[in-house]
Design a protein around this motif. Sequence first.
Motif, PDB file in Angstrom:
ATOM      1  N   PHE A   1       0.857  -1.195   0.000  1.00 26.86           N
ATOM      2  CA  PHE A   1       0.000   0.000   0.000  1.00 26.86           C
ATOM      3  C   PHE A   1       0.891   1.243   0.000  1.00 26.86           C
ATOM      4  O   PHE A   1       1.435   1.644   1.018  1.00 26.86           O
ATOM      5  CB  PHE A   1      -0.894  -0.042   1.241  1.00 26.86           C
ATOM      6  N   TYR A   2       1.009   1.849  -1.179  1.00 28.68           N
ATOM      7  CA  TYR A   2       1.952   2.941  -1.421  1.00 28.68           C
ATOM      8  C   TYR A   2       1.261   4.275  -1.127  1.00 28.68           C
ATOM      9  O   TYR A   2       0.335   4.678  -1.830  1.00 28.68           O
ATOM     10  CB  TYR A   2       2.425   2.849  -2.868  1.00 28.68           C
ATOM     11  N   ILE A   3       1.710   4.953  -0.083  1.00 31.89           N
ATOM     12  CA  ILE A   3       0.943   6.052   0.514  1.00 31.89           C
ATOM     13  C   ILE A   3       1.340   7.448   0.045  1.00 31.89           C
ATOM     14  O   ILE A   3       0.494   8.316  -0.127  1.00 31.89           O
ATOM     15  CB  ILE A   3       1.078   5.974   2.063  1.00 31.89           C
ATOM     16  N   SER A   4       2.641   7.644  -0.136  1.00 31.83           N
ATOM     17  CA  SER A   4       3.123   9.021  -0.249  1.00 31.83           C
ATOM     18  C   SER A   4       4.044   9.211  -1.446  1.00 31.83           C
ATOM     19  O   SER A   4       4.903   8.375  -1.725  1.00 31.83           O
ATOM     20  CB  SER A   4       3.885   9.354   1.042  1.00 31.83           C
ATOM     21  N   ASP A   5       3.841  10.325  -2.160  1.00 32.02           N
ATOM     22  CA  ASP A   5       4.712  10.641  -3.290  1.00 32.02           C
ATOM     23  C   ASP A   5       4.621  12.143  -3.563  1.00 32.02           C
ATOM     24  O   ASP A   5       4.007  12.874  -2.793  1.00 32.02           O
ATOM     25  CB  ASP A   5       4.319   9.811  -4.521  1.00 32.02           C
ATOM     26  N   ASP A   6       5.170  12.569  -4.684  1.00 31.45           N
ATOM     27  CA  ASP A   6       5.179  13.996  -5.000  1.00 31.45           C
ATOM     28  C   ASP A   6       3.783  14.555  -5.242  1.00 31.45           C
ATOM     29  O   ASP A   6       3.558  15.748  -5.174  1.00 31.45           O
ATOM     30  CB  ASP A   6       6.047  14.226  -6.247  1.00 31.45           C
ATOM     31  N   GLN A   7       2.831  13.682  -5.543  1.00 27.20           N
ATOM     32  CA  GLN A   7       1.489  14.150  -5.909  1.00 27.20           C
ATOM     33  C   GLN A   7       0.472  14.069  -4.779  1.00 27.20           C
ATOM     34  O   GLN A   7      -0.635  14.592  -4.910  1.00 27.20           O
ATOM     35  CB  GLN A   7       0.968  13.330  -7.100  1.00 27.20           C
ATOM     36  N   GLY A   8       0.828  13.419  -3.665  1.00 26.33           N
ATOM     37  CA  GLY A   8      -0.154  13.355  -2.591  1.00 26.33           C
ATOM     38  C   GLY A   8       0.274  12.454  -1.447  1.00 26.33           C
ATOM     39  O   GLY A   8       1.194  11.632  -1.585  1.00 26.33           O
ATOM     40  N   TYR A   9      -0.411  12.664  -0.339  1.00 22.66           N
ATOM     41  CA  TYR A   9      -0.185  11.848   0.854  1.00 22.66           C
ATOM     42  C   TYR A   9      -1.566  11.336   1.250  1.00 22.66           C
ATOM     43  O   TYR A   9      -2.477  12.117   1.498  1.00 22.66           O
ATOM     44  CB  TYR A   9       0.447  12.690   1.962  1.00 22.66           C
ATOM     45  N   ARG A  10      -1.760  10.002   1.330  1.00 17.21           N
ATOM     46  CA  ARG A  10      -3.108   9.456   1.264  1.00 17.21           C
ATOM     47  C   ARG A  10      -3.637   8.733   2.503  1.00 17.21           C
ATOM     48  O   ARG A  10      -4.588   7.975   2.401  1.00 17.21           O
ATOM     49  CB  ARG A  10      -3.204   8.493   0.077  1.00 17.21           C
ATOM     50  N   ILE A  11      -3.003   8.928   3.668  1.00 16.08           N
ATOM     51  CA  ILE A  11      -3.698   8.463   4.868  1.00 16.08           C
ATOM     52  C   ILE A  11      -3.696   9.588   5.895  1.00 16.08           C
ATOM     53  O   ILE A  11      -2.849  10.476   5.880  1.00 16.08           O
ATOM     54  CB  ILE A  11      -3.102   7.167   5.492  1.00 16.08           C
ATOM     55  N   GLU A  12      -4.693   9.531   6.740  1.00 11.38           N
ATOM     56  CA  GLU A  12      -4.811  10.513   7.818  1.00 11.38           C
ATOM     57  C   GLU A  12      -3.585  10.433   8.720  1.00 11.38           C
ATOM     58  O   GLU A  12      -3.058   9.355   8.991  1.00 11.38           O
ATOM     59  CB  GLU A  12      -6.068  10.163   8.626  1.00 11.38           C
ATOM     60  N   SER A  13      -3.101  11.598   9.177  1.00  8.29           N
ATOM     61  CA  SER A  13      -2.063  11.603  10.210  1.00  8.29           C
ATOM     62  C   SER A  13      -2.543  12.447  11.378  1.00  8.29           C
ATOM     63  O   SER A  13      -2.923  13.602  11.204  1.00  8.29           O
ATOM     64  CB  SER A  13      -0.755  12.188   9.665  1.00  8.29           C
ATOM     65  N   LYS A  14      -2.569  11.831  12.528  1.00  9.72           N
ATOM     66  CA  LYS A  14      -2.981  12.614  13.701  1.00  9.72           C
ATOM     67  C   LYS A  14      -1.801  13.400  14.247  1.00  9.72           C
ATOM     68  O   LYS A  14      -1.989  14.456  14.850  1.00  9.72           O
ATOM     69  CB  LYS A  14      -3.558  11.681  14.772  1.00  9.72           C
ATOM     70  N   VAL A  15      -0.581  12.908  14.040  1.00  8.11           N
ATOM     71  CA  VAL A  15       0.586  13.649  14.540  1.00  8.11           C
ATOM     72  C   VAL A  15       0.957  14.802  13.606  1.00  8.11           C
ATOM     73  O   VAL A  15       1.402  15.850  14.068  1.00  8.11           O
ATOM     74  CB  VAL A  15       1.812  12.730  14.796  1.00  8.11           C
ATOM     75  N   PHE A  16       0.765  14.635  12.330  1.00  7.88           N
ATOM     76  CA  PHE A  16       1.055  15.702  11.377  1.00  7.88           C
ATOM     77  C   PHE A  16      -0.134  15.889  10.425  1.00  7.88           C
ATOM     78  O   PHE A  16      -0.086  15.530   9.245  1.00  7.88           O
ATOM     79  CB  PHE A  16       2.336  15.387  10.585  1.00  7.88           C
ATOM     80  N   PRO A  17      -1.222  16.460  10.941  1.00  3.94           N
ATOM     81  CA  PRO A  17      -2.472  16.527  10.163  1.00  3.94           C
ATOM     82  C   PRO A  17      -2.371  17.322   8.867  1.00  3.94           C
ATOM     83  O   PRO A  17      -3.192  17.144   7.974  1.00  3.94           O
ATOM     84  CB  PRO A  17      -3.472  17.155  11.132  1.00  3.94           C
ATOM     85  N   ARG A  18      -1.368  18.204   8.767  1.00  8.25           N
ATOM     86  CA  ARG A  18      -1.251  18.948   7.504  1.00  8.25           C
ATOM     87  C   ARG A  18      -0.989  17.999   6.326  1.00  8.25           C
ATOM     88  O   ARG A  18      -1.254  18.339   5.178  1.00  8.25           O
ATOM     89  CB  ARG A  18      -0.145  19.998   7.594  1.00  8.25           C
TER      90      ARG A  18
END
Lengths: 721, 721
Positions: free
Chosen positions: B194-211
């Motif tokens: 499950f590939y989450i993060s790249d130059d075009q987006g970040y695709r899971i919720e983060s409670k520690v870094f919500p931005r």
Amino acid sequence: MKLIKLLVFLLCVVHAGAQTPNLMPLPAKYTQGGKNFHIRTSFKIEVEGEADERIYREASRFYQRIAERTGIFFKSWIVNASSKLSGKGLLIRIKAKGVLALGVDESYSLRVEENQVLLLANTDIGAIRGLETLVQMVDSDQEGYFFKGMVIEDEPRFSWRGLLVSQPYHFMPMDVIKRTIDAMAAVKMNVLHFYISDDQGYRIESKVFPRLHEMASDGMYFTHAQVKEMVQYADQRGIRVVPEIDVPGHSTAIIYAYPHLASIKREYELQDHWGVFDPTLDPTKPSTYTFLDSLLTEVASLFPDTYFHIGGDENTGRDWKRNPAIQSFMKENGLTTTLALQNYFNRKVQTILQKNGKIAIGWDEVLMKEVDAKTAKQHFLDGQFDKLIETNVPKDMVIQSWRGMEALLSSAKNGYKSILSKGFYIDLVQPASYHYLNDPIPFRNEVIVPDSEANFDRFESDIIKKIQQGEKLLTQEEEKLILGGEATMWTEHVSAETFDSRVWPRTAVIAERLWSPAEIRNVKDMYRRMDIVSVQLESLGLTHIKNREMLLRRLLGSDDVGSLSNVVQYLEPVQGYKRNRANNFTRFSPYSLMVDIAVPDQKAVRTVTNLFTSGNGINESEKLNQVEMLLRQWMVDAKKVQLDINQKPALKDFLPHAISLEKIAVVGLNFINSYRSGGKINGFWDKEKEAIFNTAAKEHGYCELKVVEPLRRFILDLQDK
Amino acid sequence: MKLIKLLVFLLCVVHAGAQTPNLMPLPAKYTQGGKNFHIRTSFKIEVEGEADERIYREASRFYQRIAERTGIFFKSWIVNASSKLSGKGLLIRIKAKGVLALGVDESYSLRVEENQVLLLANTDIGAIRGLETLVQMVDSDQEGYFFKGMVIEDEPRFSWRGLLVSQPYHFMPMDVIKRTIDAMAAVKMNVLHFYISDDQGYRIESKVFPRLHEMASDGMYFTHAQVKEMVQYADQRGIRVVPEIDVPGHSTAIIYAYPHLASIKREYELQDHWGVFDPTLDPTKPSTYTFLDSLLTEVASLFPDTYFHIGGDENTGRDWKRNPAIQSFMKENGLTTTLALQNYFNRKVQTILQKNGKIAIGWDEVLMKEVDAKTAKQHFLDGQFDKLIETNVPKDMVIQSWRGMEALLSSAKNGYKSILSKGFYIDLVQPASYHYLNDPIPFRNEVIVPDSEANFDRFESDIIKKIQQGEKLLTQEEEKLILGGEATMWTEHVSAETFDSRVWPRTAVIAERLWSPAEIRNVKDMYRRMDIVSVQLESLGLTHIKNREMLLRRLLGSDDVGSLSNVVQYLEPVQGYKRNRANNFTRFSPYSLMVDIAVPDQKAVRTVTNLFTSGNGINESEKLNQVEMLLRQWMVDAKKVQLDINQKPALKDFLPHAISLEKIAVVGLNFINSYRSGGKINGFWDKEKEAIFNTAAKEHGYCELKVVEPLRRFILDLQDK
């Protein structure tokens, strides 16, 4: 003076002659004409005024929806507060943030001109309705895509335009619910009635009473997080979600998880079959209300809408009569009927809801008094509507009328708000035209004869008589109490794979009935527009068209399903409650067979009927050629299907229909041959042919072959000419 | 002695002559024959032994899956610990609960006899694999449905059989992910990457870094609850979920949300286009590791699997070279190349993961040293594999090889575990046969020539040469370090609507490559079985077949898409990275046009090619008739499509192909006429025809018309005969 009259006359003629726009629902007012707005890659969208985040997200989604249909690579694709129109584009002007609640202003106006599209609305929710209209207005020619020049002033006729989705019989997972919401939004519906609990299951997580979802859901339920996700998804599209926990009847699932709530001590199991069952909550025990207080408070907290449905339908009362303690309680409290006891129960439940800031809705049993038919009729004739209803039913209770005009009329005459569902039961697989002409305020328009399965007909025929005599049964104020209507999708006989084809596109015509002016009721034009909207709805992920061949591929085990597909498009499921006769369907039986692949109100049947009907604009010789080609195709398909069945027993329901299709095609071809050669056709239709057609018209596998009668009429018409 | 030899010979002939069973992947060992087990309404399932809840749920789902295909109304439909076999049925015997982790025992045996189906497994996960085999074994005749008599002993060749789904380019919502998991389970794959993060987006919720999800997802991401839902759903089917946060490159989304992590101060925006970009985390600042510590710890807590992917690919190093402080840091620490600095970074990240009990995976750049091609080649020829890799790379780091044999060989020779993805890039829309023959241990089998787009070919040709010379490059122990492989679905050029048709059915043949013995590599038989499994996969909700006509209906605005559908089945998207040339595709551009409707490795192309090919078992005259009918159909379809395009500009990509199809059909029909009439055909193929076919073979709208060459060969073969 005369000139003006002539002009008005001419304008009317022009208007009558012009085709209605390809919109569903049709707007309240519109004027077609003027120059088109061409959609270019530079197309921009700006939102002016104070708006909720909703409109930015919907406007951004608008870009995507237009792009996927037109293939245009827009230079902009996200709309936010800083998006500005530089050149041509869509200007959305909004007066105030919309608060999603019953009665929110949903009006909008739309003006498409050569250089700008202007969308004005009092709220972002109105603007969202306007965007959906604009999506439907995309048109094209050889040059490219455009919005057709038009001016629209639009607002809904009714403020409650709902769709009920029941979860207990067959569970519909999140993706089904989401695409249903998308489709509702596309035709401007605004209430999702989310039916949670029944004898067959309880479908949302409960933290206060976890045995509900643990024991009574087979693992199929919405978690709190999912309920929140659904509510947010609907809110984004301007759709309220109204939950229903059906009590005190239809409560086997609750009782199975918490048996102490039952009126009778016995072994409880979830119901596997469909129907009306006896298990009922005990309305005399304080513990019942303690339980309901906790449960309803929890459920109420998950659904922000003000309205909360408590069911109240089809309580057989038998378990109450069986329990002596309940019988004593009724005597002590002067409650002479089980409905009176239910009314006592309802008031207690309503207090719980009130504490949570909620207004209760109930099916019409929560209002109507248990009186015999003769007395009921007399009260009606005497105009004593107050005697038809229970006393002490709280005045803010909303009545959902599912049994007919009697309850709808009685609630309005007694000052209760109501919602009509009778005639909008889309699970009964009736034709779109039937639902389309079912008006929530039949008391002043032409009357629709209710279907034969009405289960509550004590003085409905008298109502109809009075209306036909021109009597006005409701005052204008009373009419206003009728909030709107709700299509109901009871999911006994569907799976997640067939749900869409039972709901769409027919629900779109109910949406039009509830949105558009009462005068818009041209059935032929409705079908023309429904077929267009049906293809558009598919873009939202609906499977109502594409699952037909998928289901056939599964049964055949290959993709060679052309002939099966051709045959099944002439088959329609039996209407009403006929499928319940055999009583062999359950929560777990297969819903993947012929009757599930056939859909109601088939487009192909309408097309063929149109071809067979005299006077459809082509000459006789051309028509005979077309009919001949069609019948030859029937023979090819019928033969291929018979071969398919040979290896795949799951297709066996097709056999009698395939044989019939072949046989009537042979009769038809023989007839055409005789007719063309000037042969004797007067005696063509004999007993043998009559028998073939009668057999072909019979129901098999819960389906009827719908091209039998049109072909019979075609032959008889020509023979008798 | 001689008799035995003869018997063995005969048995082999029989075996060679018998058709392989309709299974994919094929089991390790099987014997067909014996009596069939007939499936009746009384069919029961019992589970013996200590089992995880998984098997009860899967066995219950098994009932549903069989019922929907066969239409059988089973009397039982739920399997739990108290389900007992009374009569005929399926007995599942399990030794112990399976703990879902790399290397869990997935073996099973299956014995279908007249009176019982016996499924034995060491774990419930093995039993689940066996149930999937049994679902594929359902067969039928006129009498009814049955499991074919057969004995199977099965286990996977590789323990890592994965599919990567990337979320940043185009977001795939939950329903897509769930049906992908179902399909993976159906062909016995066991890792969802499950590939989450790249130059075009970040695709899971983060409670520690919500931005991260608030700014870098356009509102499209999985909440924690949804991640949990996905992981549970996969676990239920015996599938691990391995997350990837790609660092230090491919990190524009992270830097856009938290710019202080960047190596260079500049304005950051999410990337709309596809490619390799410079933004990179700063590996010299302690704050980078503080951030990663919190983030990776959060993500690690959401994914229970031991493995965690940290990316590490395609770091251009340019931003590190641009920053003097980073340059100084490298000098101070004796890091001579950017890859060496990345290696320093990786070790720090690995420490964070270790603290969380995780083992790191990285793309092959995390291991390979930055040396020039000549030096690399010399090291290889000298057998100095240790000089090809960075020093200090932790020994438990797993290498995912995407650039070719060099990295795969180097990791194995240096004792690193690895996973092959080179050759399994299903996003590159190559034929199934290419992926099928791509063996994760090519070092002993026949060698597959790598595709022309290899971007890392320093001594690969030397490797191939050595293998061809019969040299054994890996010891048996080294071979064991190759854990398996992963198909990769990079979602640049798909939408949620076209995802399935890019992944399936081709990924099923990769699943077979990774599960079945290396010797099973008959391409023709693979295609036969793939076509069967493709239809079965649809039952899981996949849209790879049914969305073709849906997408056409949208563009045409009507359901009259027969001809468009016929034409598009001959078109295949250009392979490899050719679609990236124009650089006009973005996260928001339409992916709904001809190239998106065309799919790789079309079945219709294979069918037509087969018809055109000599010696396919029919006589010449019959073959000419069939070809003639086909070419006439082409003319009808090509003409209709040209009319369709007239009103719908979004179909314009079809125009050159439709014209070509018509033109080559005319040539073909003329040829058949001449050939039949015994006319002069030796000079039939002239420059004019050559030009027509050359033009028709050209790419338009990123598609090629794949029936041009087969027809050309058909004509030339007959002409030259």
